[in-house]
Design an enzyme around this catalytic site. Structure first.
Site, PDB file in Angstrom:
ATOM      1  N   ARG A   3       9.397   7.349  -7.001  1.00 57.36           N
ATOM      2  CA  ARG A   3       9.696   7.779  -5.391  1.00 57.36           C
ATOM      3  C   ARG A   3      10.884   7.136  -5.097  1.00 57.36           C
ATOM      4  O   ARG A   3      10.890   5.840  -4.996  1.00 57.36           O
ATOM      5  CB  ARG A   3       8.322   7.145  -4.508  1.00 57.36           C
ATOM      6  N   HIS A  53       0.803  -1.144   0.051  1.00 53.00           N
ATOM      7  CA  HIS A  53      -0.074  -0.036  -0.004  1.00 53.00           C
ATOM      8  C   HIS A  53       0.922   1.320   0.075  1.00 53.00           C
ATOM      9  O   HIS A  53       0.254   2.332   0.367  1.00 53.00           O
ATOM     10  CB  HIS A  53      -0.948  -0.048   1.176  1.00 53.00           C
ATOM     11  N   ARG A  92      -5.965  16.571   0.846  1.00 54.40           N
ATOM     12  CA  ARG A  92      -4.840  17.119   1.037  1.00 54.40           C
ATOM     13  C   ARG A  92      -4.052  17.024  -0.606  1.00 54.40           C
ATOM     14  O   ARG A  92      -4.379  16.644  -1.481  1.00 54.40           O
ATOM     15  CB  ARG A  92      -3.932  16.380   1.742  1.00 54.40           C
TER      16      ARG A  92
HETATM   17  C1  MV4 Z   1     -10.015  -2.387  -2.778  1.00 57.88           C
HETATM   18  C2  MV4 Z   1      -9.668  -3.325  -3.368  1.00 57.88           C
HETATM   19  C3  MV4 Z   1     -10.233  -4.245  -4.270  1.00 57.88           C
HETATM   20  N1  MV4 Z   1     -11.516  -4.308  -3.807  1.00 57.88           N
HETATM   21  N2  MV4 Z   1     -11.615  -2.373  -2.458  1.00 57.88           N
HETATM   22  C4  MV4 Z   1      -6.376  -0.408  -0.914  1.00 57.88           C
HETATM   23  C5  MV4 Z   1      -5.956   0.802  -0.104  1.00 57.88           C
HETATM   24  C6  MV4 Z   1      -7.284   1.608  -0.292  1.00 57.88           C
HETATM   25  N3  MV4 Z   1      -7.023   2.729  -1.243  1.00 57.88           N
HETATM   26  C7  MV4 Z   1      -8.418   0.630  -0.875  1.00 57.88           C
HETATM   27  N4  MV4 Z   1      -7.572  -0.453  -1.379  1.00 57.88           N
HETATM   28  C8  MV4 Z   1      -8.225  -1.239  -2.204  1.00 57.88           C
HETATM   29  N5  MV4 Z   1      -9.463  -1.443  -2.016  1.00 57.88           N
HETATM   30  C9  MV4 Z   1     -12.311  -3.406  -3.079  1.00 57.88           C
HETATM   31  N6  MV4 Z   1     -13.613  -3.597  -2.815  1.00 57.88           N
HETATM   32  C10 MV4 Z   1      -8.416  -3.240  -3.603  1.00 57.88           C
HETATM   33  C11 MV4 Z   1      -7.594  -2.085  -2.987  1.00 57.88           C
HETATM   34  C12 MV4 Z   1      -6.257  -1.945  -3.233  1.00 57.88           C
HETATM   35  C13 MV4 Z   1      -5.342  -2.815  -3.039  1.00 57.88           C
HETATM   36  C14 MV4 Z   1      -5.584  -4.141  -2.260  1.00 57.88           C
HETATM   37  C15 MV4 Z   1      -4.750  -5.126  -1.946  1.00 57.88           C
HETATM   38  C16 MV4 Z   1      -3.442  -4.818  -2.001  1.00 57.88           C
HETATM   39  C17 MV4 Z   1      -2.963  -3.816  -2.856  1.00 57.88           C
HETATM   40  C18 MV4 Z   1      -3.744  -2.687  -2.921  1.00 57.88           C
HETATM   41  C19 MV4 Z   1      -3.339  -1.700  -3.693  1.00 57.88           C
HETATM   42  C20 MV4 Z   1      -4.482  -0.784  -4.053  1.00 57.88           C
HETATM   43  C21 MV4 Z   1      -5.742  -0.923  -3.780  1.00 57.88           C
END
Ligand code: MV4
Length: 447
Positions: free
Chosen positions: A337, A235, A291
């Protein structure tokens, strides 16, 4: 316009804010911990105030200390940057109560978007598409099972007070839901002091695409296009690009319009980023950041708009410097980055920078507070530089980025420069074919 702005942050973003102020003829106040006494933003600012010892809780998160610095220097406004207090609604309120302008959204909007359920409710009511799910907190397993049955497995459990991926748990079937719910609730309670959770349909191979917006105090809201942020590790964004290689012009315009219409109705003030997951041609709102973001420079490269300057002008009550028609997009930009981290373990690598030679040339920007002889402190995040490269097309941008990464020298600490050198020659990346899981999967194959 403000006479004097206090920069309540450190590192490259403090320098970024100082630069915008300098160009606007605004005096700057740097605040710093004892660990940052020799930092570049402290050296360049018109005034500097030490606000405490190294730990963030006693310095950059120390609200009374920062307000005291604003009072003794008679600052008109405070810019929070990103991280630290930038999305702390209470801080924004206290700044306002002290008769100082908070350069950012209203405390109400910060609070609204900080509650991930309330944010989704607001998005839905503003006509912004959201991920199907519980549409509210899930109080118990019975409700959880009912919701999951309706939307279909796999489902994702998220913490209301979470965000940024913290406290998420996937459940692939009903047998797994009970354990996933209780684990997510326990972790949310421990991490955020709020164990409320909600459920969403789990999108298995999404891209992470975010839309930059600016809103002024005269009811104007514009969007500055989107950024692709799918290259993440645990993340943490590693590399971002603008525009997204996955979108075509009509999709770009469509999502931009939906966001502008929604945030105009909301009366949004300031810079903001609306985060979506994008899968099978559909957008799903997940969060909104109130932000300026680390990756804002790629939007600046493609649009030519100084986002920090617009933030300051908006906070001073000026109308946006641009209408939507004035916003045009040129070329392609990528941000790498650069972190002071071990390239294999990603463990932080603080220490004295013995050599620093950033790349240059047309279309190459390095946002960094590094200099030869500077000591990277161990107390804060490991970001030490952002390499932003702009070119007429994505391929020309990639060629320029490869050349810039060859030139980049940072001696004395480990960095992630080599990771980027590998990424920008990887076939999947070069073809723009990646989702939010691609980087971790690819790095695992390198081990
Ligand atoms: C999700 C998703 C898949 N399905 N929600 C990750 C951080 C936040 N910005 C929300 N994120 C996600 N939400 C649903 N319903 C996938 C992500 C996601 C993510 C998830 C697991 C591993 C890496 C990720 C990177 C970006 C977003």
């Amino acid at each position: 316009m403000f006479e004097k702005v206090l920069i309540a942050n450190r590192g490259e973003v403090a320098l970024r804010i100082h630069r915008a102020c300098r160009e606007m003829g605004i005096h700057t106040v740097a605040v710093h911990s004892t660990a940052d006494a020799d930092a570049m933003h402290v050296r360049l600012a018109d005034e500097a105030v030490c606000i405490g010892p190294p730990p963030a809780a006693e310095s950059y998160l120390n609200i009374p200390s920062i307000l005291a610095a604003a009072e003794i220097t008679n600052a008109d406004a405070i810019h929070p940057g990103y991280g630290f207090l930038s999305e702390n609604a209470r801080f924004a309120e206290i700044v306002r109560e002290h008769g100082v302008t908070f350069i950012g959204p209203t405390p109400e909007h910060i609070r609204l978007m900080g509650d991930k359920i309330a944010a989704k409710d607001a998005a839905r009511s503003l006509g912004i598409p959201v991920v199907p799910g519980s549409d509210g907190p899930v109080p118990n397993l019975e409700v959880g099972l009912k919701v999951a049955k309706e939307i279909g497995y796999p489902v994702l459990i998220k913490a209301t007070a979470g965000g940024g991926g913290r406290g998420m748990k996937v459940a692939h079937n009903s047998d797994k839901l009970s354990e996933a719910l209780s684990t997510a609730r326990a972790e949310a309670g421990a991490a955020f002091g709020n164990d409320q959770v909600y459920i969403e349909k789990y999108l298995s191979t999404p891209r992470h695409i975010e839309v930059q917006v600016l809103g002024d105090s005269h009811g104007n809201v514009i969007h500055l296009g989107e950024r692709e942020c799918s290259l993440q590790r645990r993340h943490q964004k590693i590399l971002e690009e603008c525009p997204s290689p996955a979108l075509n012009a009509s999709e770009r315009e469509a999502i931009g319009d939906v966001v502008v219409r929604g945030l105009t109705k909301l009366g949004y003030l300031g810079a903001g980023t609306v985060e979506f997951l994008y899968e099978d041609g559909k957008f799903y709102f997940i969060e909104m950041n109130t932000r300026v973001q680390v990756e804002h420079p790629i939007t600046e490269a493609v649009t030519g708009i100084d986002i920090v300057r617009e933030q300051i002008r908006i906070a001073a009550g000026a109308p946006l410097g641009y209408t939507q028609k004035d916003v045009t997009f040129h070329g392609h930009a990528i941000e790498c980055r650069i972190n002071a981290e071990n390239p294999v373990t990603f463990a932080p690598s603080p220490g004295r920078v013995t050599d620093y030679h950033p790349p240059g040339g047309l279309g190459v920007r390095v946002d960094s507070a590094l200099y030869a002889g500077y000591s990277v402190p161990p107390y804060y995040d490991s970001l030490i530089a952002k390499l932003i490269v702009h070119g007429p097309t994505r391929n020309e941008c990639l060629m320029r980025l490869r050349r810039a990464l060859e030139e980049f020298v940072v001696g004395g600490v480990d960095t992630t420069i080599d990771l980027h050198r590998k990424l920008v020659t990887n076939a999947d990346f070069v073809n723009g074919q990646y989702d939010v899981h691609w980087l971790e999967r690819t790095m695992a194959s390198w081990r």
